[in-house]
Write a protein that holds these residues in place. Structure first.
Motif, PDB file in Angstrom:
ATOM      1  N   ASP A 145       1.065  -1.051   0.030  1.00  0.00           N
ATOM      2  CA  ASP A 145       0.300  -0.056  -0.297  1.00  0.00           C
ATOM      3  C   ASP A 145       0.574   1.366   0.362  1.00  0.00           C
ATOM      4  O   ASP A 145       1.274   1.539   0.779  1.00  0.00           O
ATOM      5  N   THR A 146       1.933   1.593  -0.973  1.00  0.00           N
ATOM      6  CA  THR A 146       2.360   2.419  -1.169  1.00  0.00           C
ATOM      7  C   THR A 146       2.361   3.315  -2.656  1.00  0.00           C
ATOM      8  O   THR A 146       1.922   2.411  -3.428  1.00  0.00           O
ATOM      9  N   ALA A 147       2.576   4.158  -3.104  1.00  0.00           N
ATOM     10  CA  ALA A 147       3.062   5.296  -4.398  1.00  0.00           C
ATOM     11  C   ALA A 147       4.414   4.916  -4.627  1.00  0.00           C
ATOM     12  O   ALA A 147       5.078   6.245  -5.417  1.00  0.00           O
ATOM     13  N   CYS A 198      -0.489  -3.394   2.509  1.00  0.00           N
ATOM     14  CA  CYS A 198       0.088  -3.573   4.199  1.00  0.00           C
ATOM     15  C   CYS A 198       1.146  -2.553   3.519  1.00  0.00           C
ATOM     16  O   CYS A 198       1.701  -2.732   2.706  1.00  0.00           O
ATOM     17  N   PRO A 199       1.060  -1.770   4.854  1.00  0.00           N
ATOM     18  CA  PRO A 199       2.689  -0.891   4.392  1.00  0.00           C
ATOM     19  C   PRO A 199       3.863  -1.691   4.456  1.00  0.00           C
ATOM     20  O   PRO A 199       3.359  -2.262   4.763  1.00  0.00           O
ATOM     21  N   PHE A 200       4.779  -0.539   3.338  1.00  0.00           N
ATOM     22  CA  PHE A 200       6.354  -1.339   2.758  1.00  0.00           C
ATOM     23  C   PHE A 200       6.605  -1.586   4.350  1.00  0.00           C
ATOM     24  O   PHE A 200       7.060  -3.215   4.687  1.00  0.00           O
ATOM     25  N   ALA A 209      -7.828  -6.815   2.628  1.00  0.00           N
ATOM     26  CA  ALA A 209      -8.193  -6.222   3.887  1.00  0.00           C
ATOM     27  C   ALA A 209      -7.392  -4.378   3.537  1.00  0.00           C
ATOM     28  O   ALA A 209      -6.243  -5.617   3.768  1.00  0.00           O
ATOM     29  N   ALA A 210      -7.842  -3.747   3.968  1.00  0.00           N
ATOM     30  CA  ALA A 210      -7.085  -2.565   3.745  1.00  0.00           C
ATOM     31  C   ALA A 210      -6.626  -1.726   4.827  1.00  0.00           C
ATOM     32  O   ALA A 210      -7.445  -2.695   5.973  1.00  0.00           O
ATOM     33  N   ASN A 267      -3.452   5.812  -3.161  1.00  0.00           N
ATOM     34  CA  ASN A 267      -4.625   5.855  -2.732  1.00  0.00           C
ATOM     35  C   ASN A 267      -4.043   7.947  -3.433  1.00  0.00           C
ATOM     36  O   ASN A 267      -2.482   8.007  -3.087  1.00  0.00           O
ATOM     37  N   PRO A 268      -5.135   8.725  -3.293  1.00  0.00           N
ATOM     38  CA  PRO A 268      -4.472  10.148  -3.723  1.00  0.00           C
ATOM     39  C   PRO A 268      -3.747  10.667  -2.219  1.00  0.00           C
ATOM     40  O   PRO A 268      -3.005  11.621  -2.581  1.00  0.00           O
ATOM     41  N   SER A 269      -3.541  10.110  -0.979  1.00  0.00           N
ATOM     42  CA  SER A 269      -2.781  10.682   0.143  1.00  0.00           C
ATOM     43  C   SER A 269      -1.470   9.850  -0.016  1.00  0.00           C
ATOM     44  O   SER A 269      -0.290  10.672  -0.522  1.00  0.00           O
ATOM     45  N   LEU A 270      -1.578   8.806  -1.064  1.00  0.00           N
ATOM     46  CA  LEU A 270      -0.033   8.412  -0.684  1.00  0.00           C
ATOM     47  C   LEU A 270       0.306   9.159  -2.293  1.00  0.00           C
ATOM     48  O   LEU A 270       1.453   8.710  -1.980  1.00  0.00           O
ATOM     49  N   MET A 271      -0.065   8.926  -3.334  1.00  0.00           N
ATOM     50  CA  MET A 271       0.089   9.505  -4.130  1.00  0.00           C
ATOM     51  C   MET A 271       0.417  10.926  -3.443  1.00  0.00           C
ATOM     52  O   MET A 271       2.071  12.152  -4.339  1.00  0.00           O
TER      53      MET A 271
END
Ligand code: G3P
Length: 218
Positions: free
Chosen positions: A6-8, A188-190, A166-167, A28-32
């Motif tokens: 779950d990362t950009a 998952c976050p890295f 599952a997010a 997602n827009p927050s990660l971008m």
């Protein structure tokens, strides 16, 4: 169970891929925004770069909140690369757009799902994936893992092929819990992926094996 990161962040995606256990990416827009990617051209180019690294689904989220806007944006995002899944929010206009885009063969990840009723609506509209945000459910004093169980049970009962992702995973413990609950995917976050590898008894055991080897082999 499939593992998405779950990362950009391109470095993190490359590192996760190198581990050999990566099945896809969610953004997602927050990660971008966190990566400083701004402007539609740059954002679309960034999605293309991610898609070229990953041999699997890459979720790219629409910004529009009206039916026409979501449909137009969804078509644009889907045309970037064949492994794009268009992320659409769980709102009325979003559900209508999920139906339209799914009918056109575009794969949809319905995001911001916080109840089994919302998951059912997304599945009925044809979403390929639903994303319950389990960490944010936990934050409200409710049980995010239990929400996964409920959605899996409903989809199994009615034979929906929609995958449960599952997010908003916040801890390594969420992974076995959601796996046991029947989630098809966890994103998952890295850092959380890295945390999964660690167990102190593994390190202690390995040190002893290597020391015992050295004692007799020099
Ligand atoms: O996949 C959705 C995820 O990025 C949200 O996570 O930690 O912001 O709730 P969080």
């Amino acid at each position: 169970m499939k593992f998405f990161v779950d990362t950009a962040n391109i470095d993190q995606i490359q590192e996760a891929r190198a581990l050999g256990i990566l099945d896809g990416v969610t953004t997602n827009p927050s990660l971008m925004a966190k990566e400083g990617i701004t402007g539609q051209d740059n954002i679309y180019e960034h999605y293309a770069n991610i898609c070229d690294i990953v041999n699997g689904p890459v979720s790219a989220e629409v910004i529009s909140t009206d039916f026409d806007g979501i449909v137009q944006e969804g078509r644009e995002l889907a045309s970037i690369r064949s492994n794009i899944y268009v992320k659409v929010p769980m709102i009325k206009e979003g559900v209508k757009a999920i139906k339209q885009l799914s009918d056109e063969g575009i794969r949809i990840n319905c995001t911001l799902v916080f109840s089994s009723a919302q998951a059912l609506l997304a599945a009925k509209a044809g979403a390929a994936i639903v994303s319950p945000f389990i960490g944010r459910v936990d934050d409200t004093g409710h049980d995010g893992v239990q929400l996964i169980e409920q959605i899996v049970q409903i989809f199994d009962t009615y034979g929906y092929e929609t995958e449960v992702l599952a997010a908003s995973v916040r801890s390594p413990l969420h992974i076995p819990q959601t796996a046991q609950a029947g989630a098809d995917i966890a994103t998952c976050p890295f850092q959380t992926i890295n945390d999964l590898f660690y167990h102190p008894l593994t390190d202690i055991g390995l040190e002893k094996f290597l020391n015992d080897y050295k004692k007799v082999n020099g």
